[in-house]
Structures are given as structure tokens and as C-alpha cells.
Design a protein around this motif. Structure first.
Motif, short mmCIF file in Angstrom:
data_model
loop_
_atom_site.label_atom_id
_atom_site.label_comp_id
_atom_site.label_asym_id
_atom_site.label_seq_id
_atom_site.Cartn_x
_atom_site.Cartn_y
_atom_site.Cartn_z
N PRO A 181 -5.70 -7.39 1.42
CA PRO A 181 -4.64 -6.70 1.79
C PRO A 181 -3.83 -5.85 0.64
O PRO A 181 -3.30 -4.74 1.04
CB PRO A 181 -3.87 -7.75 2.34
N GLU A 182 -3.80 -6.29 -0.38
CA GLU A 182 -2.99 -5.64 -1.59
C GLU A 182 -3.94 -4.31 -1.80
O GLU A 182 -3.14 -3.52 -2.00
CB GLU A 182 -2.80 -6.54 -2.68
N SER A 217 -4.70 -13.79 5.10
CA SER A 217 -4.06 -13.02 4.17
C SER A 217 -3.40 -11.86 4.52
O SER A 217 -4.27 -11.15 5.44
CB SER A 217 -4.90 -12.91 2.84
N TYR A 218 -2.40 -11.53 3.83
CA TYR A 218 -1.70 -10.12 4.44
C TYR A 218 -0.75 -9.57 3.60
O TYR A 218 -0.34 -10.14 2.52
CB TYR A 218 -0.90 -10.74 5.75
N ALA A 219 -0.48 -8.16 3.78
CA ALA A 219 0.49 -7.49 3.03
C ALA A 219 0.92 -6.39 4.09
O ALA A 219 0.40 -6.05 5.24
CB ALA A 219 -0.17 -6.77 2.05
N SER A 220 2.19 -5.80 3.84
CA SER A 220 2.82 -4.99 4.35
C SER A 220 3.46 -3.87 3.79
O SER A 220 4.00 -3.99 2.76
CB SER A 220 4.00 -5.73 5.34
N ALA A 221 3.26 -2.57 4.25
CA ALA A 221 3.92 -1.35 3.98
C ALA A 221 5.04 -1.06 4.98
O ALA A 221 5.04 -0.27 5.73
CB ALA A 221 3.02 -0.27 3.71
N GLY A 222 6.10 -1.77 4.75
CA GLY A 222 7.28 -1.35 5.46
C GLY A 222 7.31 -1.68 6.92
O GLY A 222 7.86 -1.18 7.66
#
Length: 336
Positions: A181-182, A217-222
């Protein structure tokens, strides 16, 4: 005004006044096309009528002529309004044609393949509030792993559709790349920052499920935080991670986090069309959304998504205030 048209109109009117026959009336109706061909305005048609009538019956009362003068003034404003209306209709028709084309292009370009990974049950819905969808779902499928990007373009219409097409182009190029994700958000951010207008902003949540480890696994852009439902504790936890909207800063960094999914657990990824659903009396509370999700926890991922969409739609009198997108990753029982 063409003198020929005026003379012809007077002769036609004279015949009708003398006979009042359906045949002469039909001739007059057909003659009206000449006014269109000559681009004669409505007020000028009345002026031609007044001139012909005066030549045929000059002894009519003054009120008749005054009324015709009044009608001419009325038609001047009517004609202006009519032309403005017709111009607006033509513009709206042109815009609608463009929207129809853009919608077809969007449907064709933004297709994605739903994952088929051992131990993972997937359900999803993406429904536009209007003709074009400002939300986007993309599944990235790899051996023993499946990822999903849930994006929301802050902006609508054709520019948003083109923006999403660019995101898909970037995602398509990640098939053989590091799909953490990153890393994915970093790559897409650089594409957006370089290519998208400053007035367009995109939020995105990116999650990856590994079937070998059961890790998500995870990531977020706002983007809106996802929800993790734990079957062991029967509770929800927000999955939030730090990260700027895509395209704001070229070298933005995106925090990556991870959780383990147990049998019966599921992760719910949404856009603000779900989390900010509203009724006539205000916003629908997150606790209400969680109750809807929990009430169908034993069902398949798709059944849960369908139920939430149906119930939130019912609460809003089936009028979406924003694009509605929900994706559910549910951990299935391990096969014995």
C-alpha cells in the motif's frame, strides 16, 4: 421585411377573411414556413399582419390598432426570451451528448476484475448519484494476494472521468511491481501530481489481503477510514492511516499499517457517499451504519454490501446525495 412576403400574406389573409374556409386556413398555415425560411421574428409577423389588415380594413376601431401595437411589443420580448431558451436547450443537448459519450468511455475504460483469492470473500457496490461516477474501484490481483483501491475524485463530470482513467493507467502498470500500500500510493501520487490539474483532488484507500498470512495491510491518501469488524469481540475498529490527498505534494509519504483477519472478520472500505449519507433531519450516524453491517455479519460480503446500500437508500428516500461506493473483504473459513 421582404415586400414579397408581405404582399403574399395579405392575399392569403384576404381570401380567408372572405371565405373562412378550411382550405384557405391550411394555405395560411403552410405559408407560415416562409416566415421561418426568411428568419422573420414573431414581432415582425404581427407587424406584417397589422399592415395587411390596415390595407384591407382601414376603418377598424383605433383600439384594434393599439392592441396590435401592444402585441408587437410583447412579441419583441417573447422573441428574445424564446431565442435565449432555444440557445440554452441546444447547449444542454450538446452537454448531454458529451456526458453520454463520457459515461460510455468511463464504463469501458474503468472495468476491473474482481479478485478470486483463497479464503477471501469480496462484495462491492459503486453507484453514481448522477450520470457519471466520481468514485472508482480497482482490484489488483496477484498470486496469493488481492488488493483494492477505493478512490473518490473531488470533482465531477468529464474531468473526473479523465482523472480516474489516469489512475487506472497507473494501476495497470503495477501488475509486476511492489504492490505494498505504501508503495502504490506513492507511485499513483506522483502520476497525479504530474498530470492532473490543481483544481482536482483525489482521496484513496488502498488495502491488500495476503491469503498466506491472513494479513490485511493498508494505507490512505486522505480517504475515509475503513472499518474492521472483529468476529471475536463483535466490535468495529477504524482503520486510519496518515497520508495527504493524491496530487498535493510530489514526495508525500504514506503510512502503512497491518492487521490480521480471523474467520468471520471483514473490512469495509467506503467513500463519503456512505459515511456522510443524510436524511431530511441530518446525517446518518456511523453507529447506524455499523449496526446495519453487524446485522448481516453472518451473510456473504456481497449480501452485506447490498443490504447496506438498500437500507441507506431507503433512509434517504432513494435519492443519493453523493456517489455511493462500498467494498467488503471478508475472511472465509479455512478449508479443512
Amino acid at each position: 421585411m421582404p415586400q414579397e412576403v408581405t404582399s403574399q400574406y395579405k392575399e392569403i389573409m384576404k381570401k380567408y377573411l372572405d371565405s373562412q374556409s378550411e382550405e384557405d386556413l391550411y394555405v395560411g398555415q403552410q405559408f407560415s414556413r416562409r416566415f421561418i425560411e426568411k428568419e422573420i421574428a414573431p414581432e415582425d409577423v404581427i407587424s406584417i399582419h397589422k399592415t395587411a389588415l390596415f390595407e384591407l380594413h382601414p376603418d377598424l376601431r383605433k383600439q384594434v390598432w393599439d392592441s396590435l401595437d401592444f402585441l408587437i411589443e410583447m412579441m419583441i420580448h417573447y422573441g428574445l426570451t424564446l431565442r435565449e431558451h432555444q440557445s440554452l436547450v441546444r447547449k444542454q443537448e450538446a452537454i448531454q451528448m458529451e456526458m453520454n459519450v463520457a459515461t460510455k468511455v468511463q464504463d469501458t475504460l474503468l472495468k476491473t476484475v474482481e479478485p478470486d483469492v483463497q479464503g477471501l470473500d469480496v462484495g462491492w457496490i459503486s453507484q453514481p448519484a448522477k450520470q457519471m461516477n466520481g468514485d472508482y474501484i480497482y482490484f489488483l490481483n496477484q498470486e496469493n494476494a488481492s488488493s483494492v483501491a477505493v478512490a473518490d475524485v473531488i470533482g465531477k463530470g468529464i474531468p473526473a472521468a479523465l482523472c480516474m482513467s489516469m489512475i487506472k493507467f497507473g494501476m495497470d502498470g503495477l501488475q509486476n511491481e511492489n504492490s505494498s500500500p505504501e508503495n502504490v500510493l506513492g507511485i499513483i501520487n506522483r502520476i497525479v501530481e504530474k498530470s492532473v490539474d490543481d483544481s482536482m483532488f483525489i482521496s484513496m484507500f488502498y488495502g491488500k489481503y495476503n491469503s498466506d498470512t491472513s494479513a490485511f495491510s493498508y494505507a490512505s491518501a486522505g480517504h475515509e477510514p475503513a472499518l474492521h469488524f472483529s468476529s471475536a469481540t463483535d466490535t468495529f475498529t477504524e482503520l486510519d492511516a496518515k497520508g495527504l490527498l493524491l496530487g498535493v505534494k510530489r514526495d508525500a509519504k504514506y503510512e502503512e499499517r497491518s492487521i490480521l483477519l480471523e474467520e468471520g472478520d471483514f473490512v469495509v472500505m467506503m467513500t463519503d457517499g456512505v459515511t456522510e449519507s443524510r436524511t431530511e433531519i441530518g446525517f446518518i450516524e456511523m453507529s447506524t451504519i455499523q449496526q446495519l453491517l453487524a446485522s448481516k455479519k453472518e451473510e456473504s460480503a456481497q449480501q452485506i454490501a447490498d443490504y447496506v446500500y438498500s437500507e441507506l437508500g431507503r433512509m434517504q428516500n432513494y435519492r443519493l446525495s453523493d456517489d455511493f461506493t462500498i467494498v467488503i473483504f471478508k475472511k472465509k473459513a479455512d478449508k479443512v
